[in-house]
Scaffold this active site. Sequence first.
Site, PDB file in Angstrom:
ATOM      1  N   HIS A 124       0.820  -1.196   0.000  1.00 52.81           N
ATOM      2  CA  HIS A 124       0.000   0.000   0.000  1.00 52.81           C
ATOM      3  C   HIS A 124       0.859   1.254   0.000  1.00 52.81           C
ATOM      4  O   HIS A 124       1.931   1.306   0.614  1.00 52.81           O
ATOM      5  CB  HIS A 124      -0.909   0.024   1.229  1.00 52.81           C
ATOM      6  CG  HIS A 124      -2.158  -0.786   1.076  1.00 52.81           C
ATOM      7  ND1 HIS A 124      -3.040  -0.617   0.027  1.00 52.81           N
ATOM      8  CD2 HIS A 124      -2.693  -1.770   1.860  1.00 52.81           C
ATOM      9  CE1 HIS A 124      -4.055  -1.459   0.158  1.00 52.81           C
ATOM     10  NE2 HIS A 124      -3.872  -2.177   1.261  1.00 52.81           N
TER      11      HIS A 124
ATOM     12  N   CYS B  15       0.014   2.587  -4.727  1.00 56.94           N
ATOM     13  CA  CYS B  15      -0.800   3.743  -5.060  1.00 56.94           C
ATOM     14  C   CYS B  15      -0.057   5.030  -4.702  1.00 56.94           C
ATOM     15  O   CYS B  15       0.756   5.065  -3.779  1.00 56.94           O
ATOM     16  CB  CYS B  15      -2.121   3.693  -4.295  1.00 56.94           C
ATOM     17  SG  CYS B  15      -3.172   2.269  -4.685  1.00 56.94           S
TER      18      CYS B  15
END
Length: 318
Positions: A116, A172
């Site tokens: 992440h 991301c």
Amino acid sequence: MPPTGQQTFQHQLVPGGQMQSAYFQYSQCNGKKKALLIGINYFGSPEALNGCIEDARRMKKFLLGHGYREEDMVMLTDDASHPRQQPTRQNMIDAMQWLVRDAQPNDSLFFHYSGHGGQTKDLDGDEDDGYDEVIYPVDFKRTSHIVDDEMHMIMVRGLPTGCRLTAIFDACHSGSALDLPYAYSTEGKLKEPNVKLGAAKGLFSTLVSFETRDMGGMIQGVTDLLDVASGRAQKAHEYTKATRTCAADVMSWSGCKDNQTSADAQIGGRSTGAMSDAFLTALARNPNPSYQQLLVEMRWILKEKYDQKPQVRSHRSR
């Protein structure tokens, strides 16, 4: 082989705006090879991913076929049984420090992170869009994220002249995750920041994505957007160019722009990060591409199914 000797380029200093020559030196890549590979699936959490550990394993296999030795690699994954191989915040920081420790000219250092990523409010004024990029250790809810400023300080700032660092972020909001000042287009040209568009998209993604639910990255308000869209953003860009260059040979590849997300995908029956898969697929098709060719091929591979656009950045302006 890359050119030898000192290479010069220009960058603009913030105080007074004067121009000053800077230099770097390409690595000949005939020294020591070291690699740090991090894959985090966040097992048992609401934000679990599927392909990150597989990405780390595939990248390790790739490197073993390109002159890297297993004894010169560190792999951190959250399926590891040994506590020191877990991708906790402290272990990740320790491993980054290990990667660059005793670095020498002509070494080849390789960093890969799959997990992440997100954004948090920029506190030192070095971000065009007003947000620092961050990555998330497996224990981030207890210990917090790792900010791009910290990664740059550890892995880039102290590198010697002529040492190569290649960093890959499959996460991301990772376009500028290593805080390198110069972004390149698929035409091989330097990209200047689109301040207003970047600010608007950055704020929107901050409001809707998982990764920004860690306090600092939550709602910053419309006043932040207006602030970023002002002259402050241009000052931040100049400041970054003046303070984030070095004499080493540093390149960063990321899965998407700062305001985009990177897909956790199923490709060929395998769970994988879409960017990591595109990187390895592109190199399998053409083992010796230019940076521009590699970026073009990665985007071509991804564009049919994904909106994300891989980015390539450097500490130098050519």
